[in-house]
Every structure is written in structure tokens, then in C-alpha cells.
Design a protein around this motif. Sequence first.
Motif, PDB file in Angstrom:
ATOM      1  N   GLU A  70       0.806  -1.215   0.000  1.00  0.00           N
ATOM      2  CA  GLU A  70       0.000   0.000   0.000  1.00  0.00           C
ATOM      3  C   GLU A  70       0.841   1.267   0.000  1.00  0.00           C
ATOM      4  O   GLU A  70       0.566   2.213  -0.729  1.00  0.00           O
ATOM      5  CB  GLU A  70      -0.911   0.004   1.217  1.00  0.00           C
ATOM      6  N   GLY A  71       1.916   1.227   0.807  1.00  0.00           N
ATOM      7  CA  GLY A  71       2.791   2.402   0.897  1.00  0.00           C
ATOM      8  C   GLY A  71       3.371   2.746  -0.457  1.00  0.00           C
ATOM      9  O   GLY A  71       3.316   3.897  -0.907  1.00  0.00           O
ATOM     10  N   PHE A  72       3.885   1.722  -1.123  1.00  0.00           N
ATOM     11  CA  PHE A  72       4.487   1.952  -2.424  1.00  0.00           C
ATOM     12  C   PHE A  72       3.426   2.400  -3.426  1.00  0.00           C
ATOM     13  O   PHE A  72       3.643   3.294  -4.227  1.00  0.00           O
ATOM     14  CB  PHE A  72       5.191   0.670  -2.898  1.00  0.00           C
ATOM     15  N   GLY A  73       2.262   1.783  -3.338  1.00  0.00           N
ATOM     16  CA  GLY A  73       1.161   2.150  -4.214  1.00  0.00           C
ATOM     17  C   GLY A  73       0.838   3.630  -4.078  1.00  0.00           C
ATOM     18  O   GLY A  73       0.651   4.335  -5.065  1.00  0.00           O
ATOM     19  N   ARG A  74       0.795   4.093  -2.850  1.00  0.00           N
ATOM     20  CA  ARG A  74       0.471   5.496  -2.630  1.00  0.00           C
ATOM     21  C   ARG A  74       1.544   6.389  -3.214  1.00  0.00           C
ATOM     22  O   ARG A  74       1.272   7.386  -3.877  1.00  0.00           O
ATOM     23  CB  ARG A  74       0.314   5.769  -1.122  1.00  0.00           C
ATOM     24  N   GLU A  75       2.785   5.969  -2.988  1.00  0.00           N
ATOM     25  CA  GLU A  75       3.925   6.727  -3.515  1.00  0.00           C
ATOM     26  C   GLU A  75       3.778   6.925  -5.029  1.00  0.00           C
ATOM     27  O   GLU A  75       3.964   8.014  -5.556  1.00  0.00           O
ATOM     28  CB  GLU A  75       5.195   5.913  -3.267  1.00  0.00           C
ATOM     29  N   VAL A  76       3.427   5.800  -5.680  1.00  0.00           N
ATOM     30  CA  VAL A  76       3.303   5.834  -7.136  1.00  0.00           C
ATOM     31  C   VAL A  76       2.187   6.780  -7.551  1.00  0.00           C
ATOM     32  O   VAL A  76       2.335   7.625  -8.434  1.00  0.00           O
ATOM     33  CB  VAL A  76       3.045   4.405  -7.675  1.00  0.00           C
ATOM     34  N   ILE A  77       1.070   6.651  -6.859  1.00  0.00           N
ATOM     35  CA  ILE A  77      -0.073   7.506  -7.201  1.00  0.00           C
ATOM     36  C   ILE A  77       0.260   8.981  -6.949  1.00  0.00           C
ATOM     37  O   ILE A  77      -0.050   9.852  -7.764  1.00  0.00           O
ATOM     38  CB  ILE A  77      -1.319   7.076  -6.407  1.00  0.00           C
ATOM     39  N   ASP A  78       0.945   9.228  -5.852  1.00  0.00           N
ATOM     40  CA  ASP A  78       1.312  10.619  -5.561  1.00  0.00           C
ATOM     41  C   ASP A  78       2.170  11.199  -6.668  1.00  0.00           C
ATOM     42  O   ASP A  78       1.974  12.331  -7.105  1.00  0.00           O
ATOM     43  CB  ASP A  78       2.082  10.698  -4.233  1.00  0.00           C
ATOM     44  N   ARG A  79       3.098  10.391  -7.097  1.00  0.00           N
ATOM     45  CA  ARG A  79       4.005  10.873  -8.132  1.00  0.00           C
ATOM     46  C   ARG A  79       3.226  11.184  -9.416  1.00  0.00           C
ATOM     47  O   ARG A  79       3.455  12.170 -10.094  1.00  0.00           O
ATOM     48  CB  ARG A  79       5.064   9.799  -8.389  1.00  0.00           C
ATOM     49  N   TRP A  80       2.309  10.298  -9.710  1.00  0.00           N
ATOM     50  CA  TRP A  80       1.471  10.450 -10.901  1.00  0.00           C
ATOM     51  C   TRP A  80       0.708  11.767 -10.840  1.00  0.00           C
ATOM     52  O   TRP A  80       0.687  12.565 -11.769  1.00  0.00           O
ATOM     53  CB  TRP A  80       0.524   9.257 -10.956  1.00  0.00           C
ATOM     54  N   HIS A  81       0.087  12.008  -9.684  1.00  0.00           N
ATOM     55  CA  HIS A  81      -0.705  13.227  -9.542  1.00  0.00           C
ATOM     56  C   HIS A  81       0.163  14.459  -9.586  1.00  0.00           C
ATOM     57  O   HIS A  81      -0.195  15.474 -10.169  1.00  0.00           O
ATOM     58  CB  HIS A  81      -1.520  13.170  -8.254  1.00  0.00           C
ATOM     59  N   GLU A  82       1.311  14.307  -9.005  1.00  0.00           N
ATOM     60  CA  GLU A  82       2.194  15.464  -9.008  1.00  0.00           C
ATOM     61  C   GLU A  82       2.601  15.817 -10.439  1.00  0.00           C
ATOM     62  O   GLU A  82       2.549  16.973 -10.852  1.00  0.00           O
ATOM     63  CB  GLU A  82       3.432  15.163  -8.168  1.00  0.00           C
ATOM     64  N   THR A  83       2.937  14.771 -11.181  1.00  0.00           N
ATOM     65  CA  THR A  83       3.328  15.002 -12.576  1.00  0.00           C
ATOM     66  C   THR A  83       2.199  15.671 -13.333  1.00  0.00           C
ATOM     67  O   THR A  83       2.385  16.638 -14.068  1.00  0.00           O
ATOM     68  CB  THR A  83       3.663  13.661 -13.257  1.00  0.00           C
ATOM     69  N   LYS A  84       1.015  15.139 -13.152  1.00  0.00           N
ATOM     70  CA  LYS A  84      -0.121  15.692 -13.876  1.00  0.00           C
ATOM     71  C   LYS A  84      -0.376  17.139 -13.488  1.00  0.00           C
ATOM     72  O   LYS A  84      -0.632  17.993 -14.334  1.00  0.00           O
ATOM     73  CB  LYS A  84      -1.377  14.871 -13.578  1.00  0.00           C
ATOM     74  N   SER A  85      -0.285  17.387 -12.207  1.00  0.00           N
ATOM     75  CA  SER A  85      -0.664  18.737 -11.810  1.00  0.00           C
ATOM     76  C   SER A  85       0.427  19.732 -12.161  1.00  0.00           C
ATOM     77  O   SER A  85       0.163  20.921 -12.285  1.00  0.00           O
ATOM     78  CB  SER A  85      -0.981  18.777 -10.319  1.00  0.00           C
ATOM     79  N   LYS A  86       1.645  19.242 -12.322  1.00  0.00           N
ATOM     80  CA  LYS A  86       2.712  20.151 -12.718  1.00  0.00           C
ATOM     81  C   LYS A  86       2.682  20.423 -14.217  1.00  0.00           C
ATOM     82  O   LYS A  86       3.379  21.289 -14.711  1.00  0.00           O
ATOM     83  CB  LYS A  86       4.070  19.537 -12.373  1.00  0.00           C
ATOM     84  N   PHE A  99      -4.150  19.479 -14.917  1.00  0.00           N
ATOM     85  CA  PHE A  99      -4.937  18.585 -15.718  1.00  0.00           C
ATOM     86  C   PHE A  99      -5.202  17.321 -14.946  1.00  0.00           C
ATOM     87  O   PHE A  99      -5.764  16.384 -15.430  1.00  0.00           O
ATOM     88  CB  PHE A  99      -4.250  18.322 -17.060  1.00  0.00           C
ATOM     89  N   GLY A 100      -4.705  17.344 -13.701  1.00  0.00           N
ATOM     90  CA  GLY A 100      -4.932  16.180 -12.859  1.00  0.00           C
ATOM     91  C   GLY A 100      -6.358  16.191 -12.381  1.00  0.00           C
ATOM     92  O   GLY A 100      -6.640  16.445 -11.229  1.00  0.00           O
ATOM     93  N   LYS A 101      -7.252  15.923 -13.281  1.00  0.00           N
ATOM     94  CA  LYS A 101      -8.681  15.961 -12.972  1.00  0.00           C
ATOM     95  C   LYS A 101      -8.998  15.192 -11.710  1.00  0.00           C
ATOM     96  O   LYS A 101      -9.581  15.691 -10.772  1.00  0.00           O
ATOM     97  CB  LYS A 101      -9.468  15.325 -14.111  1.00  0.00           C
ATOM     98  N   ASN A 102      -8.574  13.948 -11.748  1.00  0.00           N
ATOM     99  CA  ASN A 102      -8.923  13.111 -10.618  1.00  0.00           C
ATOM    100  C   ASN A 102      -7.836  13.167  -9.554  1.00  0.00           C
ATOM    101  O   ASN A 102      -7.691  12.291  -8.747  1.00  0.00           O
ATOM    102  CB  ASN A 102      -9.170  11.675 -11.066  1.00  0.00           C
ATOM    103  N   GLY A 103      -7.045  14.234  -9.639  1.00  0.00           N
ATOM    104  CA  GLY A 103      -5.954  14.308  -8.679  1.00  0.00           C
ATOM    105  C   GLY A 103      -6.429  14.920  -7.388  1.00  0.00           C
ATOM    106  O   GLY A 103      -7.221  15.858  -7.379  1.00  0.00           O
ATOM    107  N   GLU A 104      -5.907  14.366  -6.313  1.00  0.00           N
ATOM    108  CA  GLU A 104      -6.114  15.073  -5.068  1.00  0.00           C
ATOM    109  C   GLU A 104      -5.311  16.342  -5.176  1.00  0.00           C
ATOM    110  O   GLU A 104      -5.474  17.275  -4.432  1.00  0.00           O
ATOM    111  CB  GLU A 104      -5.591  14.270  -3.878  1.00  0.00           C
ATOM    112  N   GLY A 105      -4.382  16.279  -6.109  1.00  0.00           N
ATOM    113  CA  GLY A 105      -3.559  17.438  -6.396  1.00  0.00           C
ATOM    114  C   GLY A 105      -4.398  18.611  -6.848  1.00  0.00           C
ATOM    115  O   GLY A 105      -3.891  19.570  -7.397  1.00  0.00           O
TER     116      GLY A 105
END
Lengths: 402, 634
Positions: free
Chosen positions: B50-66, B128-134
Amino acid sequence: MPSPIRILTAVPICDGHDSAINTINLEFIRHGIEVIYLGYHRSVGDIVRAAIQEDVGAIGISSYNGGHVEFFAEVVDLLRKHGADDIKVFGGGGGTITHDDVTAMRRKGVDQIFFAGTALSEMAGYVREHYGRPRKKRSPSKLRDIALARELTEVEDSYASRKRSTSNAQRPTSKGKIRNPQSAIRDPRVIGLTGPGGAGKTTLIDELVLRYLSSEGKGRIAILSHDPSVIGEGALLGDRATMINSQDDRVFMRSMATRGQAGGLSPATHDCLALLAQSDFDYVIIETVGTGQEAMPFQKNGIVDLTVLVMNPDYGSRLQLQKIVMLDLADIVVVNKSDLQRARTAHTEIEQRLEQNRRAQRLIDTVAKRHRDPGVDRLFDLISGKSVAAVYDRRNKKIRRS
Amino acid sequence: MTVETKKYGAHRSPLQERSGLMNKLGQVVEAVEKYNQFVLDEVKRARADEGFGREVIDRWHETKSKTLVTHTPTGLPLPRLALPEIDEPGEIARYLFGDGLPGEFPFLNGVYREMYLEPIREIEAGSFGKNGEGGNAESKKRKIDKKKIDNQPKAEEPTRLFSGLMLAEDTNERFHYLTAHQRTHRLSTAFDGPTLYGIDSDADGVFGKIGEGGVAIDTVEDMVRLYDGFDLGSPDFSASMTISGPAPIIMAMYIAAAKRRFGPKVVPKLRGTIQADIFKEVQAQNETIFPTEASLRFLTDMVEFTTREMPRWYPISISGYHIGEAGSTPVQQAAYTLSNGFAYAEMFAARGIPVDQFGPRLSFFLDCGLDIEYIALARVSRRIWAIGMRDVFGAGARAQLFKLHTQTSGRSLIAAEFKNNLTRTAAELMLAYMNATNSCHSNSADEPFTTPSEEWIRLAAHGQAILLEESGIFKHTMNLLSGSPGMKAVERAVEKAILEEFREIERLGGVLAAVEDRFQRSQIQSAAHRYEQQIYDGTRPIIGLNRYRNGSDDIPEVKLTRTPRAKQKLQVDRLAKFKKKNAEKAKRALDKLADVVERGENCFSTLLEAVEVCSLGQIAGRLQEVVGRFRPMV
Ligand code: B12
Ligand SMILES: Nc1nc2c(ncn2[C@@H]2O[C@H](COP(=O)(O)OP(=O)(O)OP(=O)(O)O)[C@@H](O)[C@H]2O)c(=O)[nH]1
Ligand SMILES: [Mg+2]
């Protein structure tokens, strides 16, 4: 069955576009044509010399880098100059040869040019139709290479038309053909090289030729080389393309296809060899097709003075050596590719095998592909009775061998 | 400038070098397979842990929102980086590790972050991170680092025209004409036949070839004339030289000419590329002049020198173009090019040159034809190169980049109804850009006939501009077309096939052994034969040739620029003068060169001395006396 059509193909000097000619060669072979391929980046002189010696029906040139009008014309002119203009010149060069160019080239004596987009089979068909007919009785030539080349063709053709079987190779040489019983013909030494496919025979011969040419100021050498073919089918005779040192006026080379005969030689080989042996050469070197060495390819007590077996260190197990009859019969055994890891083992195993024979056989290690290889020097010295090393030293004191 | 020859350690003889060498391909195959397994493991881990999963998702959202937003001319807002619509950690991990974001390992999508994107005019910090918590847009309101944007690698201007004609002064004039209104001067030099084959203009039988199809260069004096008036040390100047067999000699002449004009201090400032790819010469282009091993040794001597003394020079352009044009399949092209590249890397490393020094100076050159493989050929190549360099050769980030120049296929262009060639080239350009090539050359429609004429060159160059500048396809959004299911399918099939080729070469004992066995040559030849047969049996449709042929013979006006005899004679005369003037010195220089070569030392600095007083043919001839001539392969 008539003799297969023989043609020579090449790419002009300073031109490396060989993709088209490679494809065309393959296509010609599929259509039963024997193709002597001279390679790319070839001068007019090399092309004409080869065509004359091989006595081909035509020369096919593939030219892409421009200057084709002049180049083709120079080939035609040089053929004419030598009185060999029964050899036709044809070729192609994709879109680089325009219709106007072709008109000009035709005027200068070029037989046919194939434009981009011509179907492969159409070109092969043209060659079969136009360069396949037996040539009319040709007027005798004063040029000795032309005369000799034509006689060799007659020998080859006579075998093809008489449909002789393979055993005919063993019959005595035909004496009727011997030409020019001139007085001072030297007695050439005839050297036969055989050995498994890819052992390095061709490379070795070319290196020996280099040593001959640089150690002897004059005199000529003849080479008879063989490639496999099936009766009635084509063949790629490609040795000339790799023999860089043998494209020289002092070298007479003839490429033969085996035309269905087993054992590494052609049915006509022995008669051709007899012809060469009675001509004015210091040496005649003959290379067999690379095959198994169960039998001796050269006639016993025949014309061959010295037999050389060229071995590849990768022959497999020691047991394999027992089966190689040539190891009993060869005068010189060469372990070529002694740069390979297995070479030392091979040397030891072959040495032991030769000891069983209790004959004065010589074993030499060579690296034919290495420039100025000392092993090849030794082989040359052994064959010629001269010291090639001394020649080098005289020519250039600075060149040392490591 | 003094040159220390032994800086990188003792030299081994070529034979020694050979035995253990050029067989790291097996390791590359393993590395790629291992990497693929690593990606699968990360996918699993992202799902299970789960920890790693979250890390991956966070990175994804960060990329999108940047990701910045751009506006198209019609006002449509689009992200500058398009990403797959996935939100499951496993899939995200597969994307991030398996493909990598543009500019990130393993570089499937490009070696840089924003390949052909227009510089940003109007910037919106966006999400553009629509579904981002970002969605917490606050943190995304970044300051845009202006400098960073300016530093983005720019697309190559399509003005590096391959040129070379007649004598040095004629080509020089042409260079000046081509660069007249340009800020940066990027010259691309074509040599004539005698030069490509390392022979002098006064050699037997080549008179008519002098200055044909390229420029005639015999001596350093020609080289001075060739680039006269250009500031060779300027950061805005670069020279590319398309020559391989005699490349080290020509390189030495270039350096010597630069020193004559600008003094020794210019050397480290020189920028440019020399092709110098020996393997592909032996495999496909047929311009090798020394035996393969000797050629490789001279090449390595040169690379050792340039990596040390000329940090801005690209001493080799590892080329698949010629392999492809000789008729190979696309997979063969990529496999042989990459394996050649790895063999060079191994050779240079064995010489003691650090991988992070030579790695960034390697560049690649691929063909792009119409076969479907080309949609992903360079993408896959980039990935394999990066993994191999990192995991087998221990290369750092800069040395992992597969920097690519692409040229559209000349062979696909045919004489029949030749104007169709415009469409072929346009399609190939599209494929090349979909591979995010760093630069591209588009062939002219009159390619089958002669050296292209101005009219068709212009159209070819404009083809690129239309795609990159006029159309919106490549300038708004990175990844617009990458990652489609079809492209993925091709990527997988191509990667598998390339690795299969690697295994075969490995079985043959490595690249050098395979080359000497004629392996690549014979594979290329059969592929070429098959290609031609397919044309004539109709299984490969070629429009205007075997389909929809109208029979009319539409041929462009072929204007032949033949070199006048007077010019050819001038070149021969100049050469004679040079030889006469330097006769004594040349003898000594050649003796010294022969000596150094015999001793097995790096001969490049001696070559630099020799070119001052010797011609190309004199040097090549003397070297051939020492190491032998190349024995052509059928
Ligand atoms: C493939 C190719 C290459 C490959 C060659 C690979 C190889 N090993 O052959 C590579 C990329 C290495 C190459 C390099 C160069 N090339 Co190039 N190349 C071509 C290209 C694209 C195709 C030629 C080809 O092989 N076609 C395939 C064959 C099978 O088809 P075809 O040409 O239509 O030929 C048909 C017939 O004419 C006939 N035919 C041909 N030859 C013969 C011979 C016989 C005996 C017969 C019966 C029939 C026949 O058979 C064919 C089938 O119908 C042409 C442009 C073009 N599209 O044609 C340029 C072209 C030939 N190259 C050219 C040039 C300039 C070069 C270089 C000099 C560039 C440079 N400065 O570095 C180098 C030199 C290479 C060298 N070593 O000499 C120019 C020549 C210009 C000129 N003459 O005015 C061309 C025209 C391109 C251009 N417009 O600039 N090239
Ligand atoms: N490693 C190594 N390779 C060699 C040596 N001599 C020749 N070769 C290579 O072996 C291959 C075959 O050489 P050839 O001279 O054609 O051999 P051949 O015996 O004439 O071959 P066939 O006529 O086909 O039977 C070529 O690729 C040569 O470069 C050598 O001393 N060492
Ligand atoms: Mg042979």
C-alpha cells in the motif's frame, strides 16, 4: 545439355552500391546462370581483365555514383582494344541512368541498360536469350590470355555437351588441345589446395600471390578456383571479389563451377589444368571446393606437383582426424586461423596424426587473414624455395614483423 | 599541444582485444529481460504494497498537476504532456518504469522532456490532474523557471543540407550560400568517391570521379579552403563530415586546418560530427579501406583523442541508415545498429576511456521507411540502449541517451511516377517524429535520379516545417500519439525480435566475429532480395510501379552538375605541387607514422603531424603497407 551461361558482374570504381547487383546475382543464379562476381569499387582494367580471363558472354555493370556514360564506354573500348568485343556490356543503375544516357551509351557500344522498375525475371530472361547462344567461331586472338581463355571455354563446353559423367575426371588429359608447342615454355609448378569449407584457402592463395608478385619481378601465375554447382543450375563464383592481390596482369585466374561433380572439382578440371600446366606460368594454383576430405581430389600421379591441405582448427574431435584421408596424402598440411583459441590443440593433434604416416610431410600454422603473417611467409618459402622475408628486408628495412 | 598517448592505460594488441571482447550482447539481453521483470515486479508491488502504491499515485498526480497548459490557436486548452488515463497504482507503475516519462529512463518516449513543443508563450499553472487530489491548486501555482524553458532542446533547423561538389572552394562557396542568413552555421559535408575510398585525386583511373557527388579533399590545404570564412571555434558553428573508412585521417586534417587558421587553442572548441562507423561500412556501405580490426583500432585511437581533447565533438555516428538502405528489415537495422553501438562501447571502455566520457559523445543515425515497424523502431532502440548502457556498462544519465538523427528512406523513393515520393516522405516524416527523433532529414522526391535539385530540396524541407510548425500534431502536446494499443503491440514485437537477433550474434561469438563471418551482410542481402521479389510478385504494393501504373514516363529535369575537366586537372596539379613541396618531410612523417602503428601505440597525434605534409592517399597507402588492405566480402 549446353554449357551454362557465364557472365561477369561488377560495380565501378569508387562505387559501393552493391545491393542491386547482389539481388541481380541471386536472380541470375536462380535462372541457371553462372555469375562471376568481381565486387564493388572496381576499375575498368580489373573488369576487362577478369572478363577476358573468364571468357564470359557478357559483363553486367551496376553503377550508381554517376559517370556511367564514360565508365561503360571505357569498358567497351578496352574490350575492343584487346580484340575481345564479342563480350557484350550491359547493366543498370536505377534512376541515375536516364533515357538520354542510354541513347548515348548505346551509341558507344553498350548492349543493354535496365531502368529502375524492371522486373528481375525480365533481366534474367534477357541474359538467357542474348548471352546464352554459343558464340560463333571466333577469330584466333593474338592476345595470349584471350587464346588461353577460349581454349578453357572449349574444354568446359565439350564436357557439358558430351554429358560426361563424373567418373570422366579420372580419364587422361586430352592431349589434342595443347597449344603452341613453343620452345622455351617453362614447366610450372602445379600446387593443389584443398580443405574444408571456409578454412581459408582463397585467402591463403591470395596472400601467396602477393608474396609471389613482390618477390619475383616478372613471370606469371595462374589460379583455377572452384565453386559448387548442380548440373544445369547457376552458381555464384565469388572468389575474385575477395582476392585483392590477384587482380593483376601477372595473374591469370579462372573460376569454375563444379557442374554437378562431387569431390570438389569440375569434370573439366583436369583438362583445363593440363592446358594451364603447359602454358607459360611459373605456378599454377588450384583450389578445390571446400568439401569433406574423405578422398583425394587430385589425380594420383597427375599434374599436381604439390598438394596442400588447409585445415580449420575447428574440425571437432580428434576422432574426426582419423577419417581425413587427405591427411595421409597431402605434402603440406596447413593449420590456418591459428589466431583462434583451438589452434594449439589442433596443431598438436594433427602433428600426432601425421606422425603415424611416417612420411616427410610438413605442418605449418598460418593466419591468412593477418597482413604479413610469418606463417604464410614460411608456406611461401616452402613452396617457392625462396625467402620472402629477405625480400621484405631488402624492400623496406623499416618494416619489421612482430 | 602535446598529446599524451597512454593516458587511458596500456594498449592491448588488436588480437588480444578481440579475444575477450565484443560479446557483451548476451549481458544486454539479460539486462533488458531483467529490467522487464523488474517492471512487472514493481507493478505487483504497487498493487500489493500500500505504501508503495500510494507513492506511485502521488508521483502520478504530481506530474499531472505540474503539467503546464497550452492553448492552441483556436483557443483550446491542452496539457503539454499527455498521459494515459489510468489511476490504478499497478498500471501507473507499469507506465512510469516500463516506458518512462519523456526525458526519463528508460526513455521510450524521448530523451528530452519536450521534444518539438513550441516554447511557452502564455503559461497557466494548471492542473490537468482531474482526478488528482492534487486539486489543491495552490501548491501548483509554481513559478516558472524561465531559464529552464529556454534551455529546452530545440528541434533541429532543417538547414543542415548535405553538400559537397567539385573542389573545396566550390563547396565552400555553396556553404556560404546556404548559411547566408543564418545565425548558426551547421555544415554537412559530402566527399567525392576517391576521398571516401582514401585515394588521391592523382590515382589511376579516378580522374573522372574527382569532385563528383561530393568534394575532393586530398590535403590539409584543401581542408583549409573547404571551411574558409567560417569561424570553426564559434559555439554557433558545427561541421559534420560523412566519411568512415579514412575518417581518422580526415579528422586529423580538419583539426590541422583549424589549427592553421585559429591556432592550437581552437581544438577544444571544435564542434561537429564525423561518421566514422566502421562496422556498418563492412556490413552495408562498403567503404572500408583497412582490415576491420585495424580500422577499429584507428577509430579507437581517434575517439581516445577527441574525448579527451575535443569534448564537444561527436567522433562517431552509429548508423543504421546504410544498413536499412542496403535492404535490411527494420528489425535487422535496429538490432545491428544497437549491437554495433554496444561493441563500440565495449571497445572504447577496454581502451580505458571512461564510459561517462565517451557515452555522451555517441550519436545514432537511423532510417525511417514505410513498414509498420518504423512506428516504434527508434522508441524501442532508445529503451534498449539506455538499459544496456546503464545496467551493463554502468553508464550515468548522460551516457544513457540514444541521441538520434533520422533520415527518411531513399530506397522507398522510386523513379516511376516520382512525384508520389512526396507523399512517401511525408508519411515517413510522420513516423520519424512519432518516434521523437532529435533531428531529421527528409529526402527529396527526385532522389532516385541524381543529387537533389533546389526545387525538390525545398519541398522536402518544407515537409518537415509543415508537420512540426504548421500542423498542430507535434507542437502542443508531448505524447500525443505514443502509447496507443497498436504502437504498444509493435513495440513489444520489435523488442522481442531485436533481442532474438542479439542472441544470434552472441551465439556467433559477438559482433566482430559475426561481421567476419559475413553474418550481417548475408542477412541484409537476403532481406533485400526478398524485398525486390515481393515488389515483382506484387505482394508488396508500390503505387505507380506494380499498382495503379499509368505508364507515363514522368521524369524530373535531371540537371547534372559535372565537374569540369579543368577543375579536376587543377586538383591534380595542386596535389602534385603539395607532394613536391613536402617530399622530404612526407617521407619522414610517414616513416614515423608507420613506426608508431607497428608499435601498437595510439597513432592519432602522429597522424596530426603527418597530415601537415602528406596527402590522404599517401597516408592511407602507407598505413595499408603496415596493416594491410581491406579484403572485401561478397
Ligand atoms: C540504397 C542506396 C544507398 C545505400 C547503398 C547500400 C548498398 N550496399 O548498396 C547507401 C545508404 C550505403 C548509399 C550510400 C551512398 N549513396 Co546512395 N543510394 C541508394 C538508393 C536509395 C537506392 C539504390 C538501390 O540500391 N536501389 C535498389 C535497386 C535494386 O533498384 P534500382 O536502383 O531501381 O535498379 C533496378 C535496375 O536499374 C536494375 N539494375 C541495377 N543495376 C543493375 C545491374 C545489372 C547488371 C542489371 C542487369 C540490372 C541492374 O535492377 C533494379 C531492379 O529493376 C539511391 C536512390 C534511389 N532511390 O534509387 C541512392 C543513390 C544511388 N546514392 C547516391 C549517393 C550520392 C550516395 C553516396 C555517395 C552519398 C555520400 N556522399 O555519402 C553514398 C556512396 C556509397 C558508396 N559506397 O558508394 C546518389 C547518386 C547520385 C548520382 N549518381 O548522381 C543516389 C541516386 C541518391 C541521390 N539522389 O543522391 N546509397
Ligand atoms: N580468424 C581467421 N579467419 C580467417 C583466416 N583466414 C581466413 N579467415 C576467414 O575465413 C573465412 C573463409 O575464408 P576463405 O579464404 O574464403 O576460405 P575458403 O577455404 O576459400 O572457403 P571456401 O572456398 O568457401 O571453402 C573468411 O571470412 C576469412 O576472412 C585466419 O587466419 N583467421
Ligand atoms: Mg575459397
